[in-house]
Write an enzyme that holds these catalytic residues in place. Structure first.
Site, mmCIF file in Angstrom:
data_model
loop_
_atom_site.group_PDB
_atom_site.id
_atom_site.type_symbol
_atom_site.label_atom_id
_atom_site.label_comp_id
_atom_site.label_asym_id
_atom_site.label_seq_id
_atom_site.Cartn_x
_atom_site.Cartn_y
_atom_site.Cartn_z
ATOM 1 C CG ASP A 62 3.715 2.704 -2.844
ATOM 2 O OD1 ASP A 62 3.365 2.660 -1.644
ATOM 3 O OD2 ASP A 62 3.261 1.931 -3.699
ATOM 4 C CB SER A 116 -0.055 0.232 -3.172
ATOM 5 O OG SER A 116 0.950 0.704 -2.328
ATOM 6 C CG ASP A 173 3.822 -3.267 -6.989
ATOM 7 O OD1 ASP A 173 3.371 -4.302 -6.479
ATOM 8 O OD2 ASP A 173 4.358 -2.364 -6.318
ATOM 9 C CB THR A 175 1.061 2.288 -7.544
ATOM 10 O OG1 THR A 175 1.290 1.924 -6.194
ATOM 11 C CG2 THR A 175 0.727 3.757 -7.642
ATOM 12 N NE ARG A 186 -0.257 -5.365 -4.017
ATOM 13 C CZ ARG A 186 0.403 -4.380 -3.411
ATOM 14 N NH1 ARG A 186 -0.163 -3.706 -2.430
ATOM 15 N NH2 ARG A 186 1.608 -4.049 -3.789
ATOM 16 C CD GLU A 335 4.321 3.162 -7.485
ATOM 17 O OE1 GLU A 335 4.449 2.359 -8.433
ATOM 18 O OE2 GLU A 335 3.949 2.815 -6.353
ATOM 19 C CG ASP A 340 5.428 0.632 -0.009
ATOM 20 O OD1 ASP A 340 4.711 0.818 0.995
ATOM 21 O OD2 ASP A 340 5.533 -0.482 -0.580
ATOM 22 C CE LYS A 341 7.039 -2.533 -4.453
ATOM 23 N NZ LYS A 341 5.688 -3.068 -4.207
ATOM 24 C CG HIS A 344 6.936 -2.819 2.981
ATOM 25 N ND1 HIS A 344 5.983 -2.998 3.948
ATOM 26 C CD2 HIS A 344 6.287 -2.318 1.900
ATOM 27 C CE1 HIS A 344 4.795 -2.622 3.477
ATOM 28 N NE2 HIS A 344 4.959 -2.191 2.238
ATOM 29 C CG ASP A 382 0.498 4.494 -2.051
ATOM 30 O OD1 ASP A 382 1.329 4.983 -1.245
ATOM 31 O OD2 ASP A 382 0.679 3.412 -2.634
ATOM 32 C CG HIS A 383 0.009 3.367 1.791
ATOM 33 N ND1 HIS A 383 1.226 3.182 2.393
ATOM 34 C CD2 HIS A 383 0.043 2.630 0.651
ATOM 35 C CE1 HIS A 383 1.953 2.352 1.658
ATOM 36 N NE2 HIS A 383 1.277 2.010 0.580
ATOM 37 C CG HIS A 423 1.375 -0.010 4.123
ATOM 38 N ND1 HIS A 423 0.504 -0.332 3.115
ATOM 39 C CD2 HIS A 423 2.618 -0.209 3.618
ATOM 40 C CE1 HIS A 423 1.181 -0.725 2.058
ATOM 41 N NE2 HIS A 423 2.463 -0.665 2.339
#
Ligand SMILES: [Mg+2]
Ligand SMILES: [Zn+2]
Length: 593
Positions: A62, A116, A173, A175, A186, A335, A340-341, A344, A382-383, A423
């Site tokens: 992610d 996501s 979550d 994904t 989500r 995943e 990602d987390k 952030h 994913d991004h 993101h």
């Protein structure tokens, strides 16, 4: 490898033109930081397999774009180093990840930066949707459900394949949710989180929260976080989602790595592993970037976090594959979510550590694929995200400095916000190995992964034939009599030279140039062979003229691991193809370091 088309009931005398090109070529291609002097065309041609995969393993990092992969590689392996699995995949491309914005439709504005939910919905359903939406179409507002889109996991399950969904985030979550749930937002993870997903509540006749849908969809293996969501009470009675899953769908609960180790089959029911109340713990303790001069310094290294009894992503992936392996095949999504987390949170160590976890999980998939070549492995993100490698401590709103594996300082920055990070919208890497892996090359869109996961109708690879044999090519059957000469084969048009029979076997070999003593001992050196015109193919590891280990591969080639104990120095990999004509032997040297 099964890239050679076969004539039913006959000896395999149809020869892939790609392999003809391999003669005299070959050599190592993917294992070292420099790609070397040898032309790689033959290795890539030999890796093309148009057959439909039996198993698909999709690994997602992610927010794991090229920037964080490069930062993680610099830190873990050095600038000239390579990840053992992530950087070994032969086919790579780029993937666009944009989504849509809510509106009156039928055309929706583009969202250039996605989250996501629509991105995972993209590969899960083959369609674009709006931010925060889980495998449903776009609509006029966040709280208005779109049309449910069927997912690849649901389709493959209905074809009789087993399914698995593994994440280091909450299983609820975005994904993992998009693989097997359909909901307008989500955030509607458990029955107590349904305020803005009213239509989806079971009490209102809907499919329920994400947690309920994952178990109602009877995914065979669910491993990750989100005990909190599964402990929420369902609408119908006083039971938790977890209890409901056990009662109604015979799920077997697993709560820590010891219990996970102990599971040996799906005989007692599908597996629901919940290893944290929320997200699972990243591998490294955080190092959070701050305003310049920033966090860390030229001697700063990351430290291991205490993950208690939580299994690693590698362990979850290994167990999921063990449980899902069956003759009809499986689809597993894995995943590494915390990249990602932690991005952030502007946490460089947390993000880097879990890129490494993705690499280790990918190695587990590659090890399985070596024994099960009808497995497609796809690794992507994913991004994009916000980590940038920058020239100095002042080059961003929040920065941090780490000492890399090279021993040199690397500066990273997070500049989308004053604190925390968001993101970004650039394309991301996609890489693959195995049947139909070539479909990820070039520039694709996320939604293109949907038919790749489902398996495409195999295309015909270019073929030649030898005199006297009959071969089926697209559209017709052709018999080629007479001596060697040039023939034109219909279908994907090409002109090839058909040699007089009997033909000598031809071999293309891929061997790494070097290997550590530890890798050599276990799992051993990986040797991939493509062969044509052979009745028998053997692969040997030799020191001087002394054979250490010998294995056979199929007559058209394959991949083997040759384990051995050896000191530093040079070994030789000798591949011998025995054919109807004459034998052919090829050898490669291997440095043990
Ligand atoms: Mg995710
Ligand atoms: Zn995110």
């Amino acid at each position: 490898m099964r890239f050679l088309p076969r004539v039913p009931g006959r000896r395999p005398l149809v020869v892939a033109a790609a392999t003809i090109a391999a003669v005299g070529g070959g050599g190592t291609a993917f294992a070292v930081s420099s790609i070397g002097e040898a032309d790689r065309s033959a290795d890539l041609a030999a890796a093309i397999d148009s057959s439909k995969p039996r198993n698909v393993i999709l690994l997602i990092g992610d927010g794991t774009d090229d920037s964080i992969i490069t930062a993680a590689r610099n830190y873990e392996r050095g600038a000239d180093g390579r990840f053992g699995a992530l950087d070994e995949l032969p086919f790579t491309g780029d993937m666009t990840t944009h989504g849509l914005k809510v509106g009156p439709g039928p055309d929706y504005p583009i969202a250039y930066v996605s989250d996501s939910a629509p991105t995972a919905s993209g590969w899960s359903t083959g369609k674009k949707t709006v931010d925060s939406r889980i495998s449903q179409g776009p609509s006029v507002a966040d709280t208005t459900p779109g049309a449910d889109y069927r997912t690849a996991m649901e389709i493959l399950r209905d074809q009789g394949k087993r399914t698995g969904n593994v994440s280091t985030a909450e299983l609820t979550d975005a994904t993992p949710a998009a693989a097997a749930a359909h909901i307008n937002l989500r955030e509607c993870k458990g029955p107590a989180n349904m305020a803005r997903c009213a239509d989806a509540r079971k009490a209102n006749g809907g499919k329920g929260s994400i947690a309920e849908q994952l178990v109602d969809n009877k995914i065979d293996v669910l491993l990750g976080g989100a005990r909190g969501s599964f402990n929420q009470k369902i609408d119908a009675d006083d039971r938790s989602v977890l209890q409901y899953a056990k009662d109604e769908h015979t799920y077997v609960e697993v709560a820590n790595r010891t219990e996970l180790d102990a599971v040996r089959s799906l005989d007692d029911g599908p597996i629901l592993g919940l290893f944290a109340s929320g997200n699972m713990t990243p591998r490294y303790a955080p190092l959070v970037a701050t305003a310049p001069p920033g966090a860390g310094g030229p001697d700063q290294r990351c430290t291991e976090a205490d993950r208690g009894e939580q299994p690693s992503l590698e362990a979850m992936t290994r167990k999921a594959i063990e449980l899902l392996d069956n003759p009809k095949g499986f689809f597993l999504q894995v995943e590494s979510a915390m990249v990602d987390k932690q991005e952030h949170a502007s946490d460089i160590c947390g993000a880097i550590g879990d890129v490494g976890e993705l690499d280790r999980a990918t190695q587990v998939a590659l090890d399985y694929q070596a024994e099960h070549p009808d497995t497609l492995i796809i690794v992507t993100s994913d991004h994009a995200h916000s980590t940038q490698i920058v020239p100095g401590v002042d080059a961003g709103r929040q920065t941090a400095t780490l000492k890399t594996a090279d021993g040199d300082p690397m500066y990273v920055a997070y500049s989308t916000q004053e604190s925390g990070s968001s993101h970004t919208g650039t394309q991301v890497r996609v890489a693959a190995k195995g049947p139909q892996a070539a479909n990820v090359t070039g520039l694709i869109d996320q939604t293109d992964l949907f038919p790749t996961i489902l398996g495409r109708e195999p295309s015909e690879l270019p073929t030649i034939t030898v005199p006297g044999e009959t071969v089926t090519v697209p559209g017709e059957t052709v018999t080629v009599p007479g001596p060697a000469r040039t023939v034109t084969v219909p279908g994907p048009t090409q002109t090839v030279t058909a040699p007089a029979r009997p033909i000598a076997p031809r071999i293309s070999v891929n061997v790494p140039r070097s290997i550590t003593r530890n890798q050599l001992r276990r799992p051993g050196v990986t040797v991939t062979v493509a062969a044509t015109g052979a009745a028998r193919v053997t692969v040997e590891l030799r020191r001087g003229n002394t054979r250490i280990v010998r294995k056979s591969v199929r007559s058209n080639g394959g991949t083997v691991r040759l384990p051995a104990r050896a000191n530093r120095g040079t070994l030789r990999v000798v591949v011998k193809a025995t054919g109807e004509g004459r034998d052919r032997t090829t050898s490669r040297t291997l440095r043990v370091r």
